[in-house]
Scaffold this motif. Structure first.
Motif, PDB file in Angstrom:
ATOM      1  N   ASN A   5       1.007  -1.139  -0.221  1.00  0.00           N
ATOM      2  CA  ASN A   5      -0.161   0.384  -0.173  1.00  0.00           C
ATOM      3  C   ASN A   5       0.357   1.142  -0.451  1.00  0.00           C
ATOM      4  O   ASN A   5       0.157   2.927   0.457  1.00  0.00           O
ATOM      5  CB  ASN A   5      -0.569  -0.382   0.873  1.00  0.00           C
ATOM      6  CG  ASN A   5      -1.326  -1.185   1.478  1.00  0.00           C
ATOM      7  OD1 ASN A   5      -2.959  -1.766  -0.316  1.00  0.00           O
ATOM      8  ND2 ASN A   5      -2.344  -1.482   1.907  1.00  0.00           N
ATOM      9  N   ALA A   6       2.411   0.828  -0.333  1.00  0.00           N
ATOM     10  CA  ALA A   6       2.663   2.084  -0.417  1.00  0.00           C
ATOM     11  C   ALA A   6       2.263   3.126  -1.610  1.00  0.00           C
ATOM     12  O   ALA A   6       2.045   2.210  -2.670  1.00  0.00           O
ATOM     13  CB  ALA A   6       4.712   2.268  -0.402  1.00  0.00           C
ATOM     14  N   LEU A  47      -0.616   4.092  -5.946  1.00  0.00           N
ATOM     15  CA  LEU A  47      -0.617   3.309  -4.527  1.00  0.00           C
ATOM     16  C   LEU A  47      -0.011   1.927  -5.250  1.00  0.00           C
ATOM     17  O   LEU A  47      -0.250   1.318  -6.817  1.00  0.00           O
ATOM     18  CB  LEU A  47      -1.528   2.727  -5.113  1.00  0.00           C
ATOM     19  CG  LEU A  47      -2.555   1.726  -3.531  1.00  0.00           C
ATOM     20  CD1 LEU A  47      -1.682   2.756  -1.990  1.00  0.00           C
ATOM     21  CD2 LEU A  47      -3.847   1.532  -3.003  1.00  0.00           C
ATOM     22  N   GLU A  48       1.472   1.119  -5.098  1.00  0.00           N
ATOM     23  CA  GLU A  48       1.865   0.644  -5.222  1.00  0.00           C
ATOM     24  C   GLU A  48       1.073  -0.759  -5.839  1.00  0.00           C
ATOM     25  O   GLU A  48       1.982  -1.443  -6.570  1.00  0.00           O
ATOM     26  CB  GLU A  48       3.565  -0.276  -4.449  1.00  0.00           C
ATOM     27  CG  GLU A  48       3.929  -0.323  -4.718  1.00  0.00           C
ATOM     28  CD  GLU A  48       5.181  -0.506  -4.408  1.00  0.00           C
ATOM     29  OE1 GLU A  48       6.434  -0.842  -4.140  1.00  0.00           O
ATOM     30  OE2 GLU A  48       5.181  -0.278  -2.867  1.00  0.00           O
ATOM     31  N   SER A  49       0.665  -1.025  -4.800  1.00  0.00           N
ATOM     32  CA  SER A  49       0.199  -2.273  -5.182  1.00  0.00           C
ATOM     33  C   SER A  49      -0.831  -1.896  -6.774  1.00  0.00           C
ATOM     34  O   SER A  49      -0.591  -3.143  -7.301  1.00  0.00           O
ATOM     35  CB  SER A  49      -1.474  -2.589  -4.039  1.00  0.00           C
ATOM     36  OG  SER A  49      -2.105  -1.490  -3.953  1.00  0.00           O
TER      37      SER A  49
END
Length: 80
Positions: A5-6, A47-49
């Motif tokens: 979530n980064a 959002l990285e995801s």
């Protein structure tokens, strides 16, 4: 792989995807890449995801390197 979530800024998104910044924004405009968001401090981030999911989707739908329809792929040998 574990989803994160980064946040990733444009530089981090370029590094993670291997795409240029201009190509990323082109894909965003075409609706083919996740849209970034502006967070409280004014930064534009992804959002990285969502990036991970986009990469995984491309991986699953991409043909294997050297794929020829109706034939098996074998690695070529380097010339001596």
């Amino acid at each position: 792989p574990r989803m994160s979530n980064a946040f990733r800024n444009s530089r981090g998104t370029v590094k993670k995807t291997g795409l240029s910044k201009s190509r990323i924004y082109q894909l965003v405009r075409l609706g083919k890449f996740p849209r970034p968001r502006k967070v409280e401090d004014g930064r534009v981030v992804w959002l990285e995801s969502l990036i991970d999911a986009w990469i995984a989707e491309r991986w699953e739908t991409a043909p294997a390197a050297g794929t020829v329809i109706g034939a098996e792929w074998t690695p070529s040998k380097k010339a001596a």
